[in-house]
Every structure is written in structure tokens, then in C-alpha cells.
Design a protein around this motif. Structure first.
Motif, PDB file in Angstrom:
ATOM      1  N   THR A   5      81.375  15.792  24.938  1.00 19.60           N
ATOM      2  CA  THR A   5      82.265  16.690  25.701  1.00 19.60           C
ATOM      3  C   THR A   5      81.373  17.374  26.776  1.00 19.60           C
ATOM      4  O   THR A   5      81.694  18.466  26.961  1.00 19.60           O
TER       5      THR A   5
ATOM      6  N   PRO B 108      98.538  16.927  19.996  1.00 21.52           N
ATOM      7  CA  PRO B 108      97.894  16.316  19.112  1.00 21.52           C
ATOM      8  C   PRO B 108      98.516  16.091  17.743  1.00 21.52           C
ATOM      9  O   PRO B 108      99.405  16.603  17.495  1.00 21.52           O
TER      10      PRO B 108
ATOM     11  N   LYS C 282      86.604  17.854  28.851  1.00 20.04           N
ATOM     12  CA  LYS C 282      87.539  18.641  28.093  1.00 20.04           C
ATOM     13  C   LYS C 282      87.690  17.711  26.699  1.00 20.04           C
ATOM     14  O   LYS C 282      87.488  18.065  25.647  1.00 20.04           O
ATOM     15  N   ASP C 283      88.305  16.601  27.125  1.00 19.57           N
ATOM     16  CA  ASP C 283      88.530  15.671  26.141  1.00 19.57           C
ATOM     17  C   ASP C 283      87.251  14.666  25.922  1.00 19.57           C
ATOM     18  O   ASP C 283      86.493  14.312  26.929  1.00 19.57           O
TER      19      ASP C 283
ATOM     20  N   LYS D  46      88.204   9.885  14.945  1.00 21.66           N
ATOM     21  CA  LYS D  46      88.550  10.677  16.204  1.00 21.66           C
ATOM     22  C   LYS D  46      90.115  11.088  15.947  1.00 21.66           C
ATOM     23  O   LYS D  46      90.774  10.508  15.211  1.00 21.66           O
TER      24      LYS D  46
ATOM     25  N   SER E 108      96.453  11.784  19.503  1.00 20.83           N
ATOM     26  CA  SER E 108      97.703  12.225  20.136  1.00 20.83           C
ATOM     27  C   SER E 108      98.890  11.315  20.129  1.00 20.83           C
ATOM     28  O   SER E 108      98.636  10.362  20.294  1.00 20.83           O
TER      29      SER E 108
END
Length: 599
Positions: free
Chosen positions: A417, A172, A421-422, A163, A166
Motif C-alpha cells: 500500500t 468488505p 489505498k488498496d 488477503k 470484497s
């Protein structure tokens, strides 16, 4: 090369202990490497890794200041620090072992006693013990101390568990900070001279990152400081991945062939490609593969200005469902492989793996019904599950209370998703509640609504579950932490009952003792075939109401491959000369019965 030559060229064992979950083999190298046994630790869960590092560093009186998540590149640094710690421990303990007196039952005696009876080192050791105390004996004992080597501290990455991440502000991070790349960097920057096992399919992003580290390229003498092993289930995918890497100047030092279904952990079912025929193809096409890869590899090294000093070695090993010394020896002899992997049986060896007492007792007494291939993994890949685990019991309790799913803390397996959104994990409470709400809102409600809901709630939190036992065994579990344990043994473990010492399990592998003497067990090839026939039957049943042309072709190919495999095994049976006539006859009866199921 015959079996005796293989034994003499392997230093010092002909088996290894594969990766076992996230935590079950996390410190296995510390426990077995000094005896010359190679093993594999997962480097997926950096939180567990950091807690184990702090634990061992504290025990040793070393600096155990935690590497926190607020620090730059913390995941990679945690992994490097832990691997370096394991390297120090193993090096120190092995050097101590080499100084111990012979003939006193010390660790150095245990080192040699664990070796197979065909080991030249063991023969020399036994001859040395029988010598009178004189200068010749002293010289030979010194020579033996110089010849022994520790087992390898190898690591495993599931290539596609990768994955994006962030920083603390939610920005990010660069691609090199994805989970898989950070883990690879952690290994690459460590002091280990060992291997990384890449499993679970091809990740071009990760594979290309190998080029960033000189340790994966040969030195001036043609040696590798760090090697790459591919875990594969068929020849075609092995060749595709190896060619991709060879073009980049990365050599595959070992193809680790694993049964598609008769293994622990995640099970990557092939289209009915059975282990025996897969091994046969590797055996017959080994030289062809080497020639093709070597041409690509030499060209890639030449473009980098690196001279290939000698043809690098390629090992082939196999794992998944091996249960007896006779099977182990046959694989080595007949297919010309260098090593076998024994994983799940070592879950019953407390001095080697981290299994909590509750789970250990369940494993030691469970029958075959307790082991099953499930859809529990959030990765969407088949997963070998254990019905009697505390994590599975907790999952059912949460469903009964109307609160299915798990809190999601570590987030290693987030990927969905559909509602957010995440990415979130399909085993999480958040996802399961949202999905169930969506399903219940369908109008009209489908007849199989409950079946669809059950499929949602079958997903299990593996990030916590597969590491918890290590925390419990090492007294690191915190008061408010979830103590439910998930475990993923292969179905082969059903034939083992009780718990064993390291000496007993190694003795079983090499045929000194028989831990299955009271249990009549089908051949490993038959066991795998049974799993595939059951898998195909269930898959067909799931698609009886809506069978597409594509799926129909898939089933036809699957069935054809199984029938070809049965035909191969019928021809193979006369060559299994290390088993009795009655055993071979029973194999034929079982093959014909399974063939009947497919007709």
C-alpha cells in the motif's frame, strides 16, 4: 522401531509427492492415488481449480456448470466441488482397479509392482502369483484386493496468503471470506478424508478457524476424518505452532520437515539450521514433544466434552533435496521417520505432473546454473527460480521494452500500500512503474540506483505463471491469455536429465534402478550446506557498507550454526554405512572445504 517395521506399518508407500506450484500437481492425485501413492494439490488458485473441475466434469459427462464469482462464497464452493470430483474419480478408478485380473499387466499388477521390495504386501503378491490355480490362490488374491488402499488426496495452503476480499459492490466481506479461510472451508466441507498441509509460517487467524469444523476433532473411536500436517524447517517453530493448536483441541498428525533452501518453491532460509541437525533434534525430542502436546490436547478436548479414546499418532517426514535411494533409506533408518517427500524430480514425469512441453525440454537438459534462489516472489520470501522459463524470459523482454511488471488479474499476492489505498502486488506493472518513478526522482540519485530498480523489476507474477502450464497441458489456455510459464524446481533437479515414467521414478526412489548413474552428485546434506554458505556470503556482501549491530549478531549466529552443523556431519559420516568408504571420504573432504570458507 526399525526400518522393516516402518515399511510394514506404512500403507503402502514410504514417500509422497509434495505440492508443486499452483498447477503442477493440481490433479496429480487423480493420476497416482489409485496406485497407493499420496500427493498434495494446492488450493490457493480457485480460478485454476474451477477450470480444472469443469474440464474433468465435462470429460466425465457430469454437470460442469461454472461456479461464478458473482455467487456467494464462490471460492470455498469451487474448492469443495473440485476436491469432491477428485474424490469420486479416485474412488471409482481404485474400485475398478481392485476388480482387475492379476498377472495380466493390469493396473492392479502395477499397484503391487510399484511397492518397495521390503513391502509385506508385495511379498504376498509375488507369492500368490507363483501359486497353482486353486482355491488357496483365489482366497489369497481376494485377501490382497481387500488389503490395498488408495493414496491420500492431500491439499496445501500457504498460511499467510490470506488477503481480505470484497463483494461485487466493493463492500468488505467477513473475516471468514479471506483467501486462506475460504480455502480451508473448501477442504473442510469436502468429502475427502485426508490431510491439509499448512505451510509458510503461523497464521493464528487461520489456525483458530480449524476449530469451526468437527472433522478435525476425533470421533468416538479416536479417528480423524481430516488431519492437519505442519510443514516446518526447525523444531522450535514446530513446537510453538503445535502447542498453539493443541490448546484449541487440534492435533498435528504429521510434522513435515523441509530443508530451508534445498527445496522447490518458496525457500524459507533458517539462521543456518541445517537439515541433519534439525532431524536429529526431532529424533531426540520426539517423545518429549508428544508428552507436552498431549497434555495440552487432552485438556482442550476435555473442556469440549470429548473423551480421548487413544493417544493419537504423530508422523514425522522429511523433504527437500533427496536424490538417491541410499539417501532415502538412510533418512528412514537413521532418523526413524515415517516418510520422505520427492517433489521436483516428478516434474520430469509427464504422466504425474503438468509441465508444458517447452518447459519440460528445458528442465530435462538444464545444468545447475539454470537453478537459482531469487527474490522473484512478491511475498518477499526467497523463491527457487529457473532461468530458462518462458516467464523469466518474458520478464526480461518487458524490461527491455520499458514496460516492466505484469498485469495483475488474480490478485492472490497483493500486499503493498505504498502508493495506493488498496493493496497491490509488487510484481504488477502498476507498482513497478510507480516505484521506478519514485526512485528516479530521488535527488541526488543514489549510486546504486540501477541496482534498486533491478530489485523492483525482479519480482515475477506467480499467480499466472505457476498455473499456466496446467492450462497448456490440458488444452485450456485461451487465445488471448498469457502463456508464459513460471516454474520453481529445487536445485536438486539439476542432477536429473531426461524424462521418466512413474515406474522409473518410483524404482529410483526404492533403489530398483539408478537414474543418476551417469552423474556424480554430492550428498544431499552437502548440497544444502553449499546453498547456505553461498547464501550467507551473498547476504554479507549486501550489507558490507551498512552493517548494523543487529545484522552483525545475525551473521555471527548464522555462521556459528553452520559450523556446528559441519561438526555434526563429521560425526555422522561413519554412520552412513549404506555408502562406500570412498563416498564417505569425499563427504569429509567437502565438509572441510566448506568449513574453510566459513573461517
Amino acid at each position: 522401531m526399525n526400518y522393516q517395521d516402518l515399511i510394514q506399518n506404512m500403507m503402502p508407500h514410504t514417500f509422497h509427492i509434495p505440492v508443486l506450484g499452483l498447477g503442477y500437481s493440481i490433479d496429480t492425485p487423480i493420476k497416482v492415488a489409485k496406485y497407493g501413492i499420496s500427493s498434495v494439490a494446492s488450493i490457493v488458485d480457485d480460478e485454476l481449480i474451477e477450470r480444472m473441475r469443469v474440464h474433468y466434469a465435462r470429460q466425465r459427462g457430469e454437470d460442469h456448470t461454472p461456479i461464478t464469482k458473482s455467487e456467494h462464497d464462490y471460492r470455498s464452493r469451487r474448492i469443495t466441488a473440485y476436491l469432491d470430483l477428485m474424490h469420486r474419480i479416485v474412488t471409482e478408478e481404485f474400485e475398478d482397479l481392485k476388480t482387475q485380473p492379476f498377472g495380466t499387466g493390469s493396473d492392479i499388477d502395477r499397484y503391487f509392482s510399484l511397492l518397495p521390495e521390503t513391502s509385506e504386501l508385495k511379498h504376498r503378491y509375488e507369492a500368490m502369483l507363483a501359486m497353482p490355480d486353486n482355491a488357496e490362490k483365489t482366497a489369497e488374491s481376494s485377501a490382497l484386493r481387500a488389503l490395498i488402499v488408495p493414496g491420500s488426496i492431500d491439499v496445501n495452503i500457504m498460511s499467510k496468503v490470506d488477503k481480505m476480499n470484497s463483494d461485487a459492490e466493493g463492500n468488505p466481506l467477513d473475516d471468514i471470506h479471506t483467501d486462506a479461510l475460504a480455502a480451508l472451508r473448501g477442504f473442510a466441507l469436502s468429502k475427502l478424508s485426508s490431510s491439509i498441509i499448512l505451510s509458510a509460517g503461523m497464521n493464528p487467524h487461520l489456525y483458530s478457524y480449524l476449530e469451526a469444523f468437527t472433522d478435525f476433532f476425533p470421533d468416538s473411536e479416536g479417528n480423524f476424518r481430516k488431519k492437519v500436517i505442519l510443514k516446518v524447517s526447525d523444531y522450535r517453530s514446530a513446537l510453538i505452532q503445535a502447542k498453539f493448536l493443541a490448546k484449541k483441541g487440534i492435533w498435528i498428525s504429521e510434522f513435515r520437515i523441509e530443508s530451508g533452501l534445498n527445496c522447490g518453491g518458496h525457500a524459507f532460509a533458517t539462521e543456518g539450521n541445517l537439515l541433519g541437525p534439525v532431524l536429529e533434534e526431532f529424533k531426540n525430542r520426539r517423545d518429549e514433544m508428544l508428552t507436552e502436546l498431549l497434555a495440552l490436547y487432552e485438556s482442550a478436548l476435555d473442556s469440549r466434552g470429548i473423551a480421548l479414546m487413544r493417544v493419537p499418532r504423530v508422523r514425522i517426514s522429511v523433504q527437500g533435496g533427496i536424490g538417491t535411494a541410499a539417501e532415502n533409506a538412510f533418512l528412514l533408518e537413521h532418523y526413524g521417520i515415517e516418510a520422505t517427500g520427492w517433489g521436483s524430480p516428478f516434474l520430469l514425469v509427464p504422466e504425474v505432473t503438468n509441465v508444458d512441453e517447452t518447459t519440460l525440454n528445458e528442465l530435462a537438459t538444464a545444468d545447475s546454473d539454470a537453478y537459482y534462489v531469487s527474490d522473484s516472489s512478491p511475498l518477499g520470501v526467497l523463491f527457487n527460480n529457473f532461468r530458462n522459463s518462458t516467464a523469466e524470459k518474458q520478464r526480461l523482454e518487458r524490461i527491455a521494452k520499458g514496460r516492466p511488471g505484469s498485469p495483475c488479474h488474480k490478485r492472490y499476492l497483493v500486499s503493498n500500500t505504498e502508493f495506493t489505498k488498496d493493496p497491490i502486488c509488487t510484481a504488477s506493472r502498476q507498482y513497478q512503474q510507480l516505484k521506478i518513478k519514485q526512485l528516479k526522482a530521488l535527488d541526488p540519485q543514489p549510486a546504486d540506483l540501477q541496482m534498486q530498480i533491478d530489485a523492483v523489476t525482479e519480482k515475477l507474477c506467480l499467480c499466472d505463471g505457476l498455473s499456466t502450464a496446467a492450462l497448456i497441458r490440458n488444452h485450456l489456455i485461451k487465445p488471448r491469455e498469457n502463456s508464459a510459464v513460471a516454474i520453481c524446481p529445487g536445485p536438486n533437479l539439476a542432477w536429473f536429465s531426461g524424462t521418466y515414467s512413474l515406474d522409473e521414478m518410483v524404482g529410483h526412489i526404492y533403489g530398483k534402478i539408478d537414474l543418476l548413474s551417469k552423474n556424480l552428485r554430492p550428498n544431499m546434506f552437502i548440497n544444502e550446506l553449499n546453498l547456505y554458505v553461498d547464501y550467507l556470503k551473498k547476504d554479507i556482501e549486501r550489507h558490507t557498507t551498512a552493517l548494523s549491530d543487529k545484522k552483525a549478531k545475525y551473521f555471527s549466529k548464522f555462521r556459528s550454526n553452520l559450523l556446528e552443523g559441519i561438526s555434526y556431519y563429521k560425526k555422522l559420516i561413519p554412520e552412513i554405512t549404506n555408502q562406500t568408504v570412498a563416498y564417505r571420504q569425499e563427504m569429509m573432504v567437502q565438509l572441510e572445504a566448506l568449513e574453510g570458507k566459513l573461517s
